[in-house]
Enzyme design. Structure first.
Site, PDB file in Angstrom:
ATOM      1  N   ARG A 102      68.475  96.144  33.925  1.00 26.34           N
ATOM      2  CA  ARG A 102      69.381  96.426  33.644  1.00 26.34           C
ATOM      3  C   ARG A 102      69.451  96.526  32.488  1.00 26.34           C
ATOM      4  O   ARG A 102      68.142  96.328  31.738  1.00 26.34           O
ATOM      5  CB  ARG A 102      71.253  96.147  34.067  1.00 26.34           C
ATOM      6  N   ASP A 103      70.670  97.694  31.776  1.00 23.97           N
ATOM      7  CA  ASP A 103      70.500  97.371  29.933  1.00 23.97           C
ATOM      8  C   ASP A 103      70.682  95.944  29.451  1.00 23.97           C
ATOM      9  O   ASP A 103      71.971  95.762  28.585  1.00 23.97           O
ATOM     10  CB  ASP A 103      71.279  98.263  29.203  1.00 23.97           C
ATOM     11  N   GLU A 104      69.625  95.044  30.363  1.00 24.73           N
ATOM     12  CA  GLU A 104      71.256  93.714  28.772  1.00 24.73           C
ATOM     13  C   GLU A 104      68.852  92.837  28.808  1.00 24.73           C
ATOM     14  O   GLU A 104      69.337  92.673  27.472  1.00 24.73           O
ATOM     15  CB  GLU A 104      71.276  92.889  30.470  1.00 24.73           C
ATOM     16  N   ASP A 144      71.345  80.643  31.770  1.00 29.63           N
ATOM     17  CA  ASP A 144      70.648  80.900  32.353  1.00 29.63           C
ATOM     18  C   ASP A 144      69.631  80.066  32.841  1.00 29.63           C
ATOM     19  O   ASP A 144      68.749  79.447  33.785  1.00 29.63           O
ATOM     20  CB  ASP A 144      70.326  82.591  32.981  1.00 29.63           C
ATOM     21  N   HIS A 161      67.336  87.771  39.655  1.00 28.96           N
ATOM     22  CA  HIS A 161      68.605  87.045  38.159  1.00 28.96           C
ATOM     23  C   HIS A 161      68.224  85.620  38.933  1.00 28.96           C
ATOM     24  O   HIS A 161      68.432  84.668  39.794  1.00 28.96           O
ATOM     25  CB  HIS A 161      69.779  87.207  38.399  1.00 28.96           C
ATOM     26  N   GLU A 193      72.086  87.999  41.427  1.00 27.03           N
ATOM     27  CA  GLU A 193      72.896  87.426  41.101  1.00 27.03           C
ATOM     28  C   GLU A 193      73.958  86.944  41.427  1.00 27.03           C
ATOM     29  O   GLU A 193      74.374  85.573  40.436  1.00 27.03           O
ATOM     30  CB  GLU A 193      72.804  88.788  39.612  1.00 27.03           C
ATOM     31  N   ASP A 247      67.984  87.329  31.400  1.00 24.03           N
ATOM     32  CA  ASP A 247      68.557  86.865  32.386  1.00 24.03           C
ATOM     33  C   ASP A 247      68.659  87.908  33.645  1.00 24.03           C
ATOM     34  O   ASP A 247      68.096  87.392  35.135  1.00 24.03           O
ATOM     35  CB  ASP A 247      69.880  87.102  32.399  1.00 24.03           C
ATOM     36  N   TRP A 267      76.232  76.433  28.200  1.00 26.73           N
ATOM     37  CA  TRP A 267      75.379  77.843  27.410  1.00 26.73           C
ATOM     38  C   TRP A 267      74.139  77.144  26.176  1.00 26.73           C
ATOM     39  O   TRP A 267      73.785  76.757  26.526  1.00 26.73           O
ATOM     40  CB  TRP A 267      76.119  78.943  27.471  1.00 26.73           C
TER      41      TRP A 267
HETATM   42  C1  RAM Z   1      76.037  88.393  31.947  1.00 29.42           C
HETATM   43  C2  RAM Z   1      74.341  87.569  32.064  1.00 29.42           C
HETATM   44  C3  RAM Z   1      73.726  85.878  31.971  1.00 29.42           C
HETATM   45  C4  RAM Z   1      74.821  85.322  32.226  1.00 29.42           C
HETATM   46  C5  RAM Z   1      75.776  86.072  31.163  1.00 29.42           C
HETATM   47  C6  RAM Z   1      77.676  85.268  31.057  1.00 29.42           C
HETATM   48  O1  RAM Z   1      75.465  89.346  30.907  1.00 29.42           O
HETATM   49  O2  RAM Z   1      73.568  88.572  33.783  1.00 29.42           O
HETATM   50  O3  RAM Z   1      72.836  86.146  34.050  1.00 29.42           O
HETATM   51  O4  RAM Z   1      75.078  84.417  31.637  1.00 29.42           O
HETATM   52  O5  RAM Z   1      76.874  86.930  31.621  1.00 29.42           O
END
Ligand code: RAM
Length: 906
Positions: A473-475, A482, A775, A754, A469, A546
């Protein structure tokens, strides 16, 4: 120029090593400039001896002359392949006059272990700093051995739970980063194969590997935790040497390896690295006594890792440095640090050269944006430190490049230097999966070109082993929505067939027992919830738009690359998903699921937006059923095709009953609702007109601005085009005020953001809890730009661009555009300009493919195709053309009044 066969690919790669495909597929392109160039027949020969192919020596498959135009992904049908063997292949094709074209130069591929689990090696670990605090040193592992002579050939088969960098005799092997990449390590681990023949020498040799935590046991996920898959990284490596006297020597990882620590005191994907040059054990990978710190012999981990997960040869290109960016500006900050601007938001690391005293601690911090006072903006990184630290040893000029981390940044803050940094001493290394660039798009509007650039960079930064995504960041997770949304656009910019084929394996591995597809793949959310013994606040699977990735993404890859195997491979899993859907939506109406039209601007709740979640779910359900019918038809499964066609009609009827009024108004009355209904063709014909008008009103109410989130954005312009309102689609595309694609570009964005309001001139930075400046989701407009402005689009009934459409529809004051796409048959070009009211269009259709030209509108009275006049009928109906280069000229000698979309164009 004489016709020839070029670009020979095996499984969409050039001369790959370590393929575990039992029936690999071959693709080639014809180079033949003649009009109507095509292939009447082909013959493929495969063998173990490059020189023997044409004289039957070592031949394992000769297809014979096959009367067929197939040149994309033709499957091997010879005798069973042997593991760890090099096979050469060449192809001869017969041209449009049925004349043979010269044999191609041979290409090759090498098989890997072909699924055999008995590797001549054991998993090894070095239990150092296993518990420890935040800092956990990298492991340096090595094995020395003696060779009596220089080998004939040698291969290193290698993988890890963690990430590794291999070297031989002090020299790095290959140029790959973050190998072996990220999979659910409990189910499938990929391995790499390297040809190391040239790096071995007679006498003493040393094979060394640095091992770091990576995705396996580094910090990962939304909760700042680590060790998701295991407690410590482990390595599996087998060096297999063939000697000139026909012997095979094996040096597999086992207890005879030794290891210790060096300069890399810690390395983490989110947090960055600490490298202390004072502890660096120079020469640790040379055949000499080992200078590593904490030297000890390795251990064989208690759990038998090798037995559980499947080992599979990596099927896609690894991550590599694909570009090096130089410094645009350096600015001192009052506190003694410096801010360096690379002029582009990128993903990778900074490389620095410096001369400082022993013990000087230099800190590199990374950010995508700056605060108003010119300091680094890092709030949006959340808990990810994104900081690399280098401690100098004071031995003159030192160079530092982090190895096991990546950052999303445009700005670099350097702290700790005794004097100002020089631009020449700093570069940014751009890292991502090394996919081939296949497309380009330019037009007369500079901001739209900026948008295309941002989309392309968004893809580069986030196609790093998996589609993430965001990269900062911490993700950095493989969010399925996406990827589903952006997949079609991504196929225009880069060759992503193997990338998605691999990742769809991750999606299948993550599919839930009930058949639902996950929110992220690999499914880190499930892994970390289990680890923390927490129940998720909502199920992390089965969420509309998704979850459908499991159906829609393979279909897109099939459509763009002609890869039928990707459908076969995913079909059983798709059936499980459809069963799940039928279970949860017996009436055809899907229950509310989690994300709705994520981040829509018309949100009443923080993130969902007013488009009913069940409307989105039901629209996607109908869409999936329809695509499933097409997939079943493609795979020759007639009963399934009938079943899914019926299901599609059933769900579509339910959708109409539940959400569409007699007067064509949709529940929620949102742009996203109308756009989905139109693009997914859910409306009964008699209500389309009224729905179209209601859709237009949703725009008018917002002063012709969009209000869509992740779900509506990819379909809004396509929907407007479908209802004959290209003019409104152009309006949306070209808006420069919030919310729009060009507001960020106008304000300096070099990647996609984003949120529509990630930053605005009026409100500054958006919600820091979730505010990425890289994003790709909203970049899904890219497919409309290529198809409608540029004019190139695929035809699902002739996948892989065997037949395609050339159909630009100028508008928005854009006076010229050029789109190019390297298709599986060769380069497609659509290049048009409006000149004094005339439409001049040059196109290229590659050999062995065909295209249908659709002229931009019926406003031009006369047309010429090369030197021929086009009849009014052909102009109206479109023109089917074979391979070649064509020039089309449309003119209006009498200058009659012209209609709306054309006025825009002029
Ligand atoms: C966020 C992500 C992503 C999205 C979800 C639902 O944490 O960055 O882009 O698909 O949420």
């Amino acid at each position: 120029m004489k016709a020839c066969t070029i670009d020979l690919q095996c499984e969409n790669r050039t001369n790959p090593l370590g393929l575990d495909e039992l029936r690999p597929r071959f693709s080639w392109k014809m180079q033949d400039a003649r009009e109507g160039a095509c292939q009447r027949a082909y013959r493929i020969v495969v063998g173990t001896d490059a020189d023997g192919l044409l004289c039957s020596r070592g031949v394992v498959w000769d297809s014979g002359v096959v009367k067929s135009a197939d040149s994309v992904l033709v499957a091997y049908q010879g005798e069973a392949l042997k593991p760890r063997t090099r096979y050469y292949w060449c192809v001869c094709v017969w041209d449009k006059d049925a004349q043979p074209v010269d044999w191609s130069t041979p290409a090759y591929w090498e098989t890997g272990f072909l699924g055999q689990s008995d590797w001549p090696a054991q998993w090894i670990a070095l239990p150092i700093g296993k518990q420890g605090g935040a800092e956990r040193p990298c492991r340096y592992l090595r094995k020395t051995f003696i060779l009596d002579s220089k080998p004939l050939s040698a291969r290193l088969y290698i993988t890890a739970c963690g990430v590794f960098e291999p070297s031989l005799n002090g020299q790095r092997i290959g140029t790959d980063w973050f190998t072996p990449g990220w999979t659910d390590y409990s189910k499938r681990i990929e391995y790499l194969t390297y040809d190391v023949t040239a790096q071995l020498q007679k006498g003493s040799n040393c094979l060394g590997v640095i091992l770091a935590d990576g995705w396996y046991c580094g910090y990962l996920g939304l909760r700042h935790t680590r060790n998701h898959y295991g407690q410590e990284p482990v390595l599996l490596a087998a060096l297999i040497v063939r000697t000139t006297d026909g012997k095979e020597l094996t040096y597999g990882s086992d207890e005879s390896w030794e290891g210790g620590t060096g300069g890399l005191l810690s390395a983490d994907l989110y947090n960055g690295e600490v490298f202390d040059a004072r502890c660096d054990a120079e020469g640790w990978c040379a055949p000499q006594p080992c200078p590593l710190n904490n030297l000890q012999t390795v251990q064989i981990p208690a759990e038998d890792l090798a037995a559980a997960p499947a080992l599979a040869g990596k099927i896609m290109p690894p991550t590599r440095v694909t570009e090096v960016l130089s410094v645009q500006s350096i600015r001192p900050i009052a506190d003694g640090s410096y801010i360096i601007d690379f002029g582009q938001n990128l993903v990778g690391v900074a490389k620095i050269r410096l001369r400082e005293d022993n013990g000087t601690r230099v800190v590199l911090r990374h950010g995508e944006m700056l605060e108003q006072d010119g300091t680094l903006y890092t709030e949006n990184l959340r808990s990810a430190k994104c900081e690399d630290v280098y401690v100098c040893n004071g031995h003159g000029m030192e160079t530092y490049t982090p190895r096991f981390t990546f950052h999303g940044f445009r700005y670099l803050e350097i702290r700790g230097l005794s004097h100002p940094p020089q631009a020449d001493d700093i570069t940014a290394l751009v890292l991502h999966t090394d996919m081939r660039e296949t497309g380009s798009f330019h037009c007369s509007n500079v901001l739209v070109n900026g948008l295309q650039n941002a989309i392309r960079w968004g893809q580069r930064g986030n196609f790093l082993e998996i589609p993430t995504d965001c990269p900062q960041r911490d993700e950095r997770l493989g969010w399925t929505g996406d990827a589903q949304i952006f997949c079609r656009t991504s196929t225009f910019n880069y060759e992503v067939s193997t990338f998605f084929r691999k990742w769809l394996g991750d999606v299948r591995d993550a599919q839930y027992e009930d058949g639902s597809y996950p929110d992220v793949a690999p499914d880190l959310l499930r892994v970390s919830n289990a680890q923390l013994q927490r129940n998720a606040t909502h199920p992390h699977s089965g969420n509309a738009a998704w979850a459908e990735v499991g159906i829609l993404c393979p279909w897109t890859i099939y459509e763009r690359y002609g890869d039928t195997r990707i459908l076969e491979e995913n079909y059983p899993s798709m059936l499980r998903w459809m069963d799940y859907q039928q279970g949860v939506a017996p009436t055809g109406i899907c229950p509310n699921t989690a994300y709705g039209d994520w981040l829509a601007t018309d949100a009443v709740r923080p993130a969902w937006g007013p488009t009913p979640c069940d409307l989105i779910g039901t629209a996607y359900y109908a869409r999936s059923a329809r695509i499933m019918a097409q997939i079943a038809a493609t795979l020759g499964k007639e009963a399934d095709r009938k079943h899914f066609s019926k299901l599609h009609a059933f769900v579509r009827d339910a959708f109409v009953r539940e959400y569409v009024t007699e007067g064509g108004r949709l529940a929620g009355d949102t742009q996203t609702g109308y756009a989905l209904a139109i693009v997914f063709e859910l409306l009964p014909p008699e209500r389309i007109e009224a729905a179209a008008r209601a859709f237009e009103q949703t725009l008018a109410r917002r002063n012709d601005h969009l209000s869509t989130g992740f779900v509506g954005t990819p379909v809004i312009c396509p929907a407007l085009s479908r209802i004959g309102r290209d003019d409104l689609a152009y309006k949306l595309l070209l808006n420069e005020t919030y919310p729009s694609w060009l507001m960020p570009i106008r304000n300096g964005a070099t990647t996609m953001w984003e949120r529509w309001d990630s930053w605005t001139p009026q409100t500054g930075f958006g919600d820091i809890n979730m505010n990425s400046f890289n994003h790709y989701a909203y970049g899904a407009i890219g497919e409309w730009m290529y198809a409608v402005i540029g004019g190139i689009d695929s035809d699902p009934s002739a996948p892989g661009f065997r037949h395609f459409f050339l159909a630009p529809r100028p508008g928005g004051g854009i006076t010229c555009a050029r789109a190019e796409l390297e298709s599986p048959y060769g380069k497609i070009v659509s290049d048009w300009e409006l000149e004094a009211g005339n439409f001049i269009w040059q196109v290229v259709i590659p050999p062995n493919s065909e295209a249908t030209l659709r002229l931009p509108s019926n406003q031009w009275q006369t047309g010429r195709l090369n030197s021929h006049d086009l009849s009014a009928q052909r102009m109206a109906e479109g023109v089917r053309l074979q391979a070649g280069r064509y020039r089309i000229e449309l003119t209006n000698p009498a200058k009659l009044p012209i209609a709306r979309d054309c006025v825009d164009a002029l």
